[in-house]
Design an enzyme around this catalytic site. Structure first.
Site, mmCIF file in Angstrom:
data_model
loop_
_atom_site.group_PDB
_atom_site.id
_atom_site.type_symbol
_atom_site.label_atom_id
_atom_site.label_comp_id
_atom_site.label_asym_id
_atom_site.label_seq_id
_atom_site.Cartn_x
_atom_site.Cartn_y
_atom_site.Cartn_z
ATOM 1 N N VAL A 1 42.864 46.545 32.384
ATOM 2 C CA VAL A 1 43.727 46.080 33.502
ATOM 3 C C VAL A 1 44.443 44.786 33.122
ATOM 4 O O VAL A 1 45.839 44.809 33.205
ATOM 5 C CB VAL A 1 43.057 45.691 34.616
ATOM 6 C CG1 VAL A 1 43.890 45.199 35.994
ATOM 7 C CG2 VAL A 1 42.290 47.139 35.152
ATOM 8 N N LYS B 1 35.861 43.093 41.986
ATOM 9 C CA LYS B 1 35.273 43.331 43.446
ATOM 10 C C LYS B 1 33.855 43.014 43.644
ATOM 11 O O LYS B 1 33.421 42.388 44.493
ATOM 12 C CB LYS B 1 35.500 44.836 43.788
ATOM 13 C CG LYS B 1 34.886 45.785 42.790
ATOM 14 C CD LYS B 1 35.659 47.217 42.529
ATOM 15 C CE LYS B 1 35.794 47.568 41.145
ATOM 16 N NZ LYS B 1 37.159 47.749 40.522
ATOM 17 N N GLU C 1 44.270 41.618 46.023
ATOM 18 C CA GLU C 1 44.705 43.008 46.000
ATOM 19 C C GLU C 1 44.095 44.074 45.075
ATOM 20 O O GLU C 1 43.888 45.203 45.451
ATOM 21 C CB GLU C 1 46.340 43.097 46.217
ATOM 22 C CG GLU C 1 47.031 44.330 46.374
ATOM 23 C CD GLU C 1 46.739 44.645 47.888
ATOM 24 O OE1 GLU C 1 45.698 45.588 47.972
ATOM 25 O OE2 GLU C 1 47.470 44.394 48.710
ATOM 26 N N ASP D 1 30.058 50.541 43.447
ATOM 27 C CA ASP D 1 31.520 50.069 43.266
ATOM 28 C C ASP D 1 32.268 50.342 44.944
ATOM 29 O O ASP D 1 32.809 49.278 45.246
ATOM 30 C CB ASP D 1 32.293 50.943 42.157
ATOM 31 C CG ASP D 1 33.562 51.024 42.192
ATOM 32 O OD1 ASP D 1 33.858 49.895 41.645
ATOM 33 O OD2 ASP D 1 34.507 51.640 43.080
ATOM 34 N N LYS E 1 33.680 47.301 47.506
ATOM 35 C CA LYS E 1 34.929 47.480 48.097
ATOM 36 C C LYS E 1 34.997 47.546 49.760
ATOM 37 O O LYS E 1 35.895 46.764 50.300
ATOM 38 C CB LYS E 1 35.855 48.703 47.646
ATOM 39 C CG LYS E 1 36.084 48.729 46.246
ATOM 40 C CD LYS E 1 36.590 50.263 45.674
ATOM 41 C CE LYS E 1 36.851 50.006 44.186
ATOM 42 N NZ LYS E 1 36.950 51.227 43.617
#
Lengths: 429, 429
Positions: B14, B105, B129, B201, B205
């Site tokens: 990322v 997260k 975001e 995960d 979130k």
């Protein structure tokens, strides 16, 4: 606690919905946003409506100057619709430094540059999330969530009335006139349905959305527009056989060379596309960006509370800004050279014709297509020969230009063996 | 032109995607947003990776103090993942007044209150975001587009790996182990897949999304969690026969009395629900608000450019803020009384059992369900009697509580006629 005064211009469907949300969720907004929103003035002639909503009569007026001259009013939400008096009133408010929030897509599509100019002069903000796709946060997504993207395309079901009619026609097999009548009886279509069924409403929204997506004003007059009034149950059914669903879409694309195409028309899309599954009065917009790839937003495109939700979100958003961001368009939508837009766009086509059932007919028709550079994907005869010796044939083409198709169809219409070109519907894959 | 200095902590998937977007679309962002983003420091040990991305070596470092001490760096984007050193580094940056942007997260779900405290002290912003659902603007939607809504529920496919595996199992009929192996070979699942397939995960979130939706911290430890490793091809196929699709969903609801339930587990949903059509590695979140009604956001939940898109959007957003809005949670996620949450939640159930094929068996089993207050919708025998004289039976229940179901199943497991309770899968309608 920051206290922010608000005026509501009009208490119609969306104005009423907005007032209801502000009342019901006032404390919640205070707590979670730290902003105390106070409705200080409501411009509305209909006192019964004001009473119905429980609006205190002392804040009801019909005089825009009461809004303009109240220094405590920082945000003005407009629900009149149409151009005047909305436009003049809002320009007055903007020049007085009051930010405006509106669902008025027609005014925005036509007078955006004037409103921006007034906003700049008044150091005020322009918020119009509610103008497109009701409560679905499509404007905020384009302006505050896709800043890192070069947007390639935007496609959407952006008119609930037409989507309701087309979904219903597909479900029931009923024809257009009958389904429109039913939609009118149920309140899904207006008594004068032209703004919706002729595609005007979708065109306003597409102008707004594509301007934001491509960061330059895409004016109404370059958007190709075709409504749904010629859609037949027959074509919807044939489409089903081919795995296609008929939708009225707004489509805007940015070409590699920066040119833009924008159009609103009925179009067949494959059944397994996410947009094909959007039924009834729901709306959805599919965006492709060079970084984010495909995203889709889905929800109710109209209604008092959904659209009111977008209005309230804009009010809270505007109230939280220390200075207001306006568009950075490279143009104002006026005097735009034609070379910036693509009018001769490309598409695949579905064409239904009635032809004589005799030897050589298909060869004549396909010959014309070939010579006009229209390449065919399939030719299928449908049903039996009728009493006059005629038969229905459906052609599916590969991608071709509008101009090639027009040329071909002009020639085909002149062929003796062709009685009628019944339907021409684009296919978008 | 406003110039804003940025630091990137890490250049993995990322981080690299973010760098690429910032390079490629730098001019576009400058023109349309009026902000000149300058990457002034990259924290990365792997110099080959820096060269591959074309990062100037003079800005590469391994020392966080270079970031903290550069007054021109206003925004720090973090890509380390995991808790440390991300947490300590970011707290240092926040205290130095630098806003942070992150996709982390796990850290956010576990240390949000600490980060907020540091952000408050440093007058800096927290932007995340990218932590949920990649490039899909779900955080901004909750914080900047639904302020007028009392949110009732949020349901989502918020993990791409598990959605890929379940979609594939449904398409091919292959079993879990084989499909996981294939997903690992293709890079859709990690070598150690536990974070995804065991639901961790998705739980991170869901904690973040439900906290924003309900405006109070929903801590990890109140979220019920169940992964997909026990899912069988057999149940997916039986589900198909009933018109149901199996998904791993994150579900959070606010009850009338304000209590919250939150859970991550495999669940059958009707085929015609919009979430059921979300295939492969795509993600989608469905929100219901009291004003806006139903909305759904859909897109890629992971990947270098999609998640990078969210990071860049947060950077631009943060750069445009004069002051930063932080959460107004009523709690910090610590020491929360149990009464604020619903642990004994309600659901419909699909239950598959292997029972002896003999008179009275169904009456015994249904009798236990009845006495435990579990009402049945259907009981269906599947397939033929096997060589041992056993048969598969599938029960569908009406809505019941977890505790009633647990009580019933404990008793059922003790019945002589029941060989095994093979599967217990919730149904969400």
């Amino acid at each position: 606690m920051k206290k922010v005064g608000i005026a509501l211009l009009g208490l119609g469907t969306v104005g009423g919905g907005t007032y209801r949300i502000l009342e019901k969720n006032h404390e919640m907004i205070k707590k979670s946003e730290g902003i105390d929103l106070e409705v200080r003035c409501v411009l509305e002639k209909n006192l019964d409506r004001c009473r119905e909503l429980g609006v205190d009569e002392s804040i009801v007026s019909t005089d825009i100057d009461r809004v303009v001259n109240d220094p405590e009013i920082k945000i003005v939400a407009e629900f009149f619709g149409g151009i005047e008096p909305a436009r003049s009133f809002l320009i007055k408010c903007l020049l007085a430094g009051k930010s405006i929030v509106t669902a008025n897509k027609e005014m925005f599509a036509k007078h955006w540059h004037e409103l921006e100019e007034a906003a700049r002069k008044g150091k005020a903000g322009l918020y119009f999330e509610a103008s497109c796709v009701g409560g679905v946060p499509i404007i905020r997504t384009l302006t505050e969530s896709m800043q890192g993207n070069n947007i390639q395309s935007i496609k959407g079901i952006i008119n609930g009335t037409t989507n309701y009619i087309l979904s219903k026609m597909s479900d029931t097999g009923a024809d257009y006139a009958e389904t429109l009548k039913e939609a009118q009886d149920l309140g899904y279509a207006e008594f004068n349905p032209s703004a919706d069924v002729d595609g005007f409403d979708a065109t306003y929204k597409l102008s707004i959305l594509s301007s934001l997506a491509f960061r330059k004003k895409v004016p109404l007059d370059i958007i190709y527009r075709e409504g749904i009034s010629k859609v037949t149950a027959e074509d919807i059914n044939y489409g089903k056989e081919f795995g296609l669903t008929l939708k009225l879409l707004g489509i805007a694309k940015q070409h590699e060379d920066g040119r833009i195409e924008a159009r609103v028309h009925p179009v067949f899309i494959p059944n397994d596309e996410p947009l094909a599954t959007v039924k009834g009065s729901f709306n959805a917009v599919h965006i492709v960006g060079d970084a984010v790839g495909d995203i889709m937003l889905y929800g109710r495109g109209a209604g008092d509370l959904p659209t009111g939700s977008a209005i309230v979100s804009d009010i809270v958003y505007a109230a939280g800004q220390k200075s207001h961001k306006l568009s950075c368009f490279k143009n104002n939508g006026l005097h735009i050279p034609n070379r910036e837009f693509v009018r001769d766009f490309e598409s695949e086509y579905y064409i239904r014709m009635t032809v004589k059932e005799e030897a050589g007919v298909l060869s004549d028709v396909t010959g014309v297509f070939g010579r006009s550079n229209v390449s065919l994907r399939s030719v299928i005869q449908k049903g039996d020969v009728d009493n006059n010796g005629n038969v229905t044939v459906i052609f599916e083409t590969h991608v071709t230009t509008e101009s090639s198709m027009e040329k071909a169809l002009k020639k085909i219409a002149k062929l003796d063996c062709v009685l009628e070109v019944n339907s021409i519907i684009r296919i978008e894959k």
